[in-house]
Design a protein around this motif. Sequence first.
Motif, PDB file in Angstrom:
ATOM      1  N   ASP A   1      -3.726  -1.637  11.302  1.00 11.33           N
ATOM      2  CA  ASP A   1      -3.994  -0.649  10.642  1.00 11.33           C
ATOM      3  C   ASP A   1      -3.877  -0.630   9.077  1.00 11.33           C
ATOM      4  O   ASP A   1      -3.435   0.252   8.292  1.00 11.33           O
ATOM      5  N   PHE A   2      -3.474  -2.016   8.777  1.00  9.10           N
ATOM      6  CA  PHE A   2      -3.248  -2.232   7.229  1.00  9.10           C
ATOM      7  C   PHE A   2      -4.485  -2.252   6.465  1.00  9.10           C
ATOM      8  O   PHE A   2      -4.697  -1.408   5.492  1.00  9.10           O
ATOM      9  N   LEU A   3      -5.580  -3.047   6.501  1.00  6.87           N
ATOM     10  CA  LEU A   3      -6.867  -2.995   5.976  1.00  6.87           C
ATOM     11  C   LEU A   3      -8.000  -2.851   6.867  1.00  6.87           C
ATOM     12  O   LEU A   3      -7.802  -3.360   8.084  1.00  6.87           O
ATOM     13  N   PHE A   4      -8.833  -2.318   6.360  1.00  2.00           N
ATOM     14  CA  PHE A   4     -10.249  -1.966   7.115  1.00  2.00           C
ATOM     15  C   PHE A   4     -11.108  -2.217   6.350  1.00  2.00           C
ATOM     16  O   PHE A   4     -11.037  -2.475   5.308  1.00  2.00           O
TER      17      PHE A   4
ATOM     18  N   LYS B   1     -13.292  -1.425   3.615  1.00  2.00           N
ATOM     19  CA  LYS B   1     -13.554  -0.502   2.705  1.00  2.00           C
ATOM     20  C   LYS B   1     -12.375   0.601   2.789  1.00  2.00           C
ATOM     21  O   LYS B   1     -12.693   1.990   2.277  1.00  2.00           O
ATOM     22  N   SER B   2     -11.240   0.304   3.484  1.00  2.00           N
ATOM     23  CA  SER B   2     -10.300   1.529   3.690  1.00  2.00           C
ATOM     24  C   SER B   2      -9.111   0.819   3.974  1.00  2.00           C
ATOM     25  O   SER B   2      -9.014  -0.514   4.160  1.00  2.00           O
ATOM     26  N   ILE B   3      -7.783   1.691   3.997  1.00  2.00           N
ATOM     27  CA  ILE B   3      -6.625   0.985   4.409  1.00  2.00           C
ATOM     28  C   ILE B   3      -6.335   2.152   5.565  1.00  2.00           C
ATOM     29  O   ILE B   3      -6.531   3.170   5.691  1.00  2.00           O
ATOM     30  N   GLY B   4      -4.869   1.832   5.882  1.00  2.00           N
ATOM     31  CA  GLY B   4      -4.303   2.671   7.020  1.00  2.00           C
ATOM     32  C   GLY B   4      -3.705   3.829   6.397  1.00  2.00           C
ATOM     33  O   GLY B   4      -3.407   3.748   5.247  1.00  2.00           O
ATOM     34  N   ARG B   5      -3.533   4.894   7.126  1.00  2.00           N
ATOM     35  CA  ARG B   5      -2.804   6.179   6.758  1.00  2.00           C
ATOM     36  C   ARG B   5      -1.421   5.917   6.344  1.00  2.00           C
ATOM     37  O   ARG B   5      -0.606   5.243   6.899  1.00  2.00           O
TER      38      ARG B   5
END
Length: 201
Positions: A137-140, A142-146
């Motif tokens: 859940d660090f990098l997705f 086009k997104s990042i972890g909460r």
Amino acid sequence: MEIKIQPMGATQTNCYIATIEGKDFIIDPGMDATKWVVDNVTNPVAILNTHAHFDHVWSNQAVQDALKIPIYCPKEDTFMLTKCPLGQSVPPSEADYEVVGDETLALEGIKIQYRFFPGHTPGCSIIQIEDVWFSGDFLFQKSIGRWDFPFSNGEKMVESLQKALKIEEDYTIYPGHGLSTTLKTEQKIIPYWIAQVESTL
């Protein structure tokens, strides 16, 4: 390397089986992952946790009981294996090996590199095998972890994003949720996410 993917549970957490040189590594066995894992391995070596949120470690113990293989988890997250900070009744498990920081392991001759990117959790890491990142859940895409969960840390997240931004090599990223991407693709929008996190500090 062959990679099998199966989203698990209500949070659709990606469980991965990475097979290299005939050896199977189970990455983040989430809710109800056990049957799928057992049905899709022939030579299991280890369970590898990117971090210890409930949806990534739910089936740790069940998979270990079925396959008799060790659990590897970042040291800073091992407390979550027995007490979920998000209030879920996660089946408890115990790390056989606590990974410390940027640590490289040799498991039956296979190089497994943990790369430490705290922020989402205290021990949040990616697992690098060859030119692939299992990013948890660090990098997705086009997104990042909460960074607003209990034990998350926005300042650490900024530092981790800055660290990722400086990496010159490219990697294929298989995240904890959603579709695969590449590091070079995500580096284009990491500055945006740095600004977003900084705005909340």
